[in-house]
Design a protein around this motif. Structure first.
Motif, PDB file in Angstrom:
ATOM      1  N   ASP A 164       7.048  -1.438 -22.994  1.00 38.44           N
ATOM      2  CA  ASP A 164       5.942  -1.884 -22.137  1.00 38.44           C
ATOM      3  C   ASP A 164       6.456  -2.355 -20.776  1.00 38.44           C
ATOM      4  OD1 ASP A 164       4.142  -1.419 -24.208  1.00 38.44           O
ATOM      5  OD2 ASP A 164       4.465  -3.417 -25.043  1.00 38.44           O
ATOM      6  N   LEU A 165       7.722  -2.771 -20.758  1.00 38.62           N
ATOM      7  CA  LEU A 165       8.308  -3.261 -19.509  1.00 38.62           C
ATOM      8  C   LEU A 165       8.262  -2.202 -18.411  1.00 38.62           C
ATOM      9  CD1 LEU A 165      11.521  -5.173 -20.564  1.00 38.62           C
ATOM     10  CD2 LEU A 165       9.618  -6.085 -19.245  1.00 38.62           C
ATOM     11  N   SER A 166       8.398  -0.936 -18.819  1.00 39.83           N
ATOM     12  CA  SER A 166       8.453   0.126 -17.808  1.00 39.83           C
ATOM     13  C   SER A 166       7.159   0.165 -16.987  1.00 39.83           C
ATOM     14  CB  SER A 166       8.701   1.482 -18.472  1.00 39.83           C
ATOM     15  OG  SER A 166       7.606   1.800 -19.308  1.00 39.83           O
ATOM     16  N   VAL A 167       6.056  -0.235 -17.595  1.00 40.41           N
ATOM     17  CA  VAL A 167       4.776  -0.275 -16.875  1.00 40.41           C
ATOM     18  C   VAL A 167       4.792  -1.447 -15.889  1.00 40.41           C
ATOM     19  CG1 VAL A 167       2.276  -0.618 -17.142  1.00 40.41           C
ATOM     20  CG2 VAL A 167       3.544   0.730 -18.839  1.00 40.41           C
ATOM     21  N   VAL A 200       3.547   6.290  -5.934  1.00 42.95           N
ATOM     22  CA  VAL A 200       3.509   6.513  -7.391  1.00 42.95           C
ATOM     23  C   VAL A 200       2.218   7.277  -7.717  1.00 42.95           C
ATOM     24  CG1 VAL A 200       3.481   5.366  -9.648  1.00 42.95           C
ATOM     25  CG2 VAL A 200       4.707   4.330  -7.742  1.00 42.95           C
ATOM     26  N   PRO A 201       2.334   8.536  -8.102  1.00 48.50           N
ATOM     27  CA  PRO A 201       1.113   9.333  -8.305  1.00 48.50           C
ATOM     28  C   PRO A 201       0.187   8.765  -9.392  1.00 48.50           C
ATOM     29  CG  PRO A 201       3.101  10.697  -8.432  1.00 48.50           C
ATOM     30  CD  PRO A 201       3.557   9.293  -8.343  1.00 48.50           C
ATOM     31  N   ASP A 202       0.781   8.139 -10.420  1.00 43.41           N
ATOM     32  CA  ASP A 202      -0.069   7.650 -11.513  1.00 43.41           C
ATOM     33  C   ASP A 202      -0.333   6.142 -11.398  1.00 43.41           C
ATOM     34  OD1 ASP A 202       2.528   7.019 -11.968  1.00 43.41           O
ATOM     35  OD2 ASP A 202       2.552   7.502 -14.108  1.00 43.41           O
ATOM     36  N   TRP A 203      -0.396   5.659 -10.164  1.00 40.89           N
ATOM     37  CA  TRP A 203      -0.567   4.214  -9.935  1.00 40.89           C
ATOM     38  C   TRP A 203      -1.792   3.657 -10.654  1.00 40.89           C
ATOM     39  CZ3 TRP A 203       2.326   0.344  -8.291  1.00 40.89           C
ATOM     40  CH2 TRP A 203       1.723  -0.841  -7.888  1.00 40.89           C
ATOM     41  N   ASP A 207       0.838  -1.206   0.000  1.00 43.10           N
ATOM     42  CA  ASP A 207       0.000   0.000   0.000  1.00 43.10           C
ATOM     43  C   ASP A 207       0.870   1.251   0.000  1.00 43.10           C
ATOM     44  OD1 ASP A 207      -2.187  -1.580   0.026  1.00 43.10           O
ATOM     45  OD2 ASP A 207      -2.707  -1.254   2.130  1.00 43.10           O
ATOM     46  N   ASN A 208       1.875   1.257   0.891  1.00 42.81           N
ATOM     47  CA  ASN A 208       2.755   2.431   0.975  1.00 42.81           C
ATOM     48  C   ASN A 208       3.507   2.635  -0.336  1.00 42.81           C
ATOM     49  OD1 ASN A 208       1.963   2.924   3.567  1.00 42.81           O
ATOM     50  ND2 ASN A 208       3.607   1.690   4.472  1.00 42.81           N
ATOM     51  N   ALA A 209       3.994   1.523  -0.921  1.00 42.29           N
ATOM     52  CA  ALA A 209       4.771   1.637  -2.167  1.00 42.29           C
ATOM     53  C   ALA A 209       3.889   2.143  -3.307  1.00 42.29           C
ATOM     54  CB  ALA A 209       5.364   0.281  -2.526  1.00 42.29           C
ATOM     55  N   SER A 210       2.653   1.673  -3.353  1.00 47.76           N
ATOM     56  CA  SER A 210       1.785   2.092  -4.465  1.00 47.76           C
ATOM     57  C   SER A 210       1.408   3.568  -4.326  1.00 47.76           C
ATOM     58  CB  SER A 210       0.539   1.219  -4.549  1.00 47.76           C
ATOM     59  OG  SER A 210      -0.266   1.397  -3.413  1.00 47.76           O
ATOM     60  N   LYS A 211       1.281   4.009  -3.057  1.00 47.25           N
ATOM     61  CA  LYS A 211       0.911   5.418  -2.854  1.00 47.25           C
ATOM     62  C   LYS A 211       2.041   6.363  -3.245  1.00 47.25           C
ATOM     63  CE  LYS A 211      -2.379   4.505   0.779  1.00 47.25           C
ATOM     64  NZ  LYS A 211      -2.166   3.901   2.081  1.00 47.25           N
TER      65      LYS A 211
END
Ligand code: SF4
Length: 460
Positions: free
Chosen positions: A245-248, A39-42, A33-37
């Protein structure tokens, strides 16, 4: 026949382990949860990943051809396997033709799915799992209980005992760093003496013919670079069209799996190293059949991050082995019935329908919708079972009629208020593991109506 409830009850007998298992996975979920938050464009990343997967699968034959052509041009031998048997035969043939007697393998859920270790060992070839968690379960003679954290069900003290027996570590030592270092020294010797390396594949890129492997321990890198022979095994769904696409996916995968901003090793292999022989085995094993069923197609988007397991209240409290399938948790409950609806009919019912798996899945798979679809399929195929079928039939009648619902509610409340608690505990599933609650004299509807009628509540 697999029975999730029975196996979950076995797991829950060790209350301390069950509590600790739940807490450990929740810790990983919170890290995610913390890691995903961060990233602003999660959310748009998840949406993009979903679209890329949808596009790739819709054009799979074209991308497979492109991948094969480009991989061959880089000096890779590409093989196709229709099912698990063919996959195992191809790998075995390659090994036997080169007189290989010892292999190192890094984590690969596909080879688990195909039962490769068993086939290789039966043919007198030694195969050593090199991921730390995989090595622990291999020494224990157990399958992985989680797709990212294979030995999450084992405590460090148990690992200490195991390593004392096999790796001759100090008796009673359970310090994770000490044990990890002992495993590293033990595996290093094996890497240097191995004649072949086998690994799974996280992503395969059609436009380059390259593959990408993501690990935290670097074991896959040693396994695919040190031995003179390297075999990569991948499901057809691992393809991505372009390198960009890998970057995503790399941004989504590490954060979803372990809450890390990026995995420690992300290796891009563009053919064999000089003097090495490299093979890629592309496996279907039922994936095309899943693709044909539109309701279940999105299950093929899975990037095996394990996040749906970490968040699932049923998985956390019942352990991986209760699913009795190589992939447990919500995605396992969706995939297993494709291998045998009758055998795995209990899995789609091992779900509270909280929907947390859908919310967390980095590629936005509609897991809880698919679980619901399976319940309907199991019912329509006549596999629901007499007790469940009758209970559902009665529930349909009672819940479909307000008067009947109120009457049955009254009757049930009356009976359970008269009966002693010990009998209530004995005759209900609820009471088997907890105290039966006090039954109120009135239903919620009765209390609500009274308050609104008496003007003590404005109904909001
Ligand atoms: S279904 Fe989604 S959350 Fe579960 S392992 Fe696959 S990608 Fe991860």
């Amino acid at each position: 026949m697999s029975d999730h409830a029975k196996k979950a009850a076995e797991f829950l007998k060790d209350e301390e382990r069950a509590r600790w298992h739940d807490q450990s996975l929740w810790f990983v979920r919170e890290k995610r949860d913390n890691a995903s938050k961060s990233v602003p464009d999660w959310e748009s990343l998840r949406e993009t990943a979903h679209k890329i997967k949808r596009h790739t699968l819709a054009n799979l034959p074209r991308y497979l051809e492109q991948f094969e052509k480009n991989a061959r041009a880089r000096g890779v031998h590409v093989h196709y396997a229709y099912d698990a048997n063919e996959h195992n035969s191809i790998v075995l043939k390659i090994l036997k033709e080169r007189n290989v007697s010892r292999i190192v393998k890094s984590k690969s859920m596909l080879t688990e799915e195909c039962g490769l270790n068993h086939v290789i060992q039966k043919n007198g070839i030694e195969i050593i799992d090199t991921d730390l968690g995989e090595r622990i379960v291999q020494l224990l003679g157990e399958p992985p209980s989680h797709i990212v954290l294979p030995a999450i069900h084992r405590k460090k003290e148990e690992v200490g005992k195991l390593f004392h027996k096999y790796l001759h570590t100090e008796k009673g030592a359970s310090d994770p760093t000490y044990l990890a270092n002992a495993a590293r020294a033990h595996l290093r010797e094996i890497f240097l003496a191995s004649e072949a390396g086998i690994s799974g594949v996280n992503f395969a890129i059609a436009e380059t013919g390259g593959i990408t492997i993501v690990t935290n321990e670097g074991n896959a890198d040693l396994g695919n670079s040190l031995p003179p022979l390297y075999i990569a095994c991948m499901g057809i769904e691992k393809l991505l069209p372009r390198a960009r696409d890998l970057s995503v996916f790399t941004r989504l995968l590490a954060r979803s799996a372990t809450g890390q901003p990026i995995s420690v090793y992300t290796s891009h292999l563009l053919g064999p190293r000089p003097g090495q022989e490299m093979h890629i085995v592309v496996v279907d094993n039922g994936r095309s059949d899943i693709f044909k069923k539109e309701k279940f197609r999105k299950a093929l988007f899975c990037i095996r991050c394990g996040a749906c397991m970490n968040t699932c209240p049923v998985y956390r409290r019942s352990g991986g082995y209760s699913y009795d399938y190589v992939i447990p948790g919500p995605i396992g409950s969706v995939l297993a019935p494709h291998r045998g609806m009758k055998k795995y009919k209990s899995l789609p019912f091992a779900c509270t329908h909280c929907g947390s798996c859908d919310d967390i899945c980095p590629v936005k798979i509609d897991l809880h919708e698919q679980i619901l679809e399976w319940r309907a399929e199991i019912d329509m195929s006549g596999n629901l079972g007499f007790v469940k079928k009758s209970a559902m039939g009665m529930a349909t009648i009672v819940l479909g009629n307000a008067i009947l619902f109120a009457l049955v509610g009254k009757l049930v409340r009356m009976i359970f208020r008269i009966l002693p608690k010990s009998i209530c505990n004995f005759i209900t599933i609820w009471g088997k593991t907890r105290d039966f609650p006090d039954i109120p004299a009135k239903s919620f509807r009765e209390v609500y109506d009274e308050r609104v009628m008496n003007g003590t509540d404005n109904g909001k």
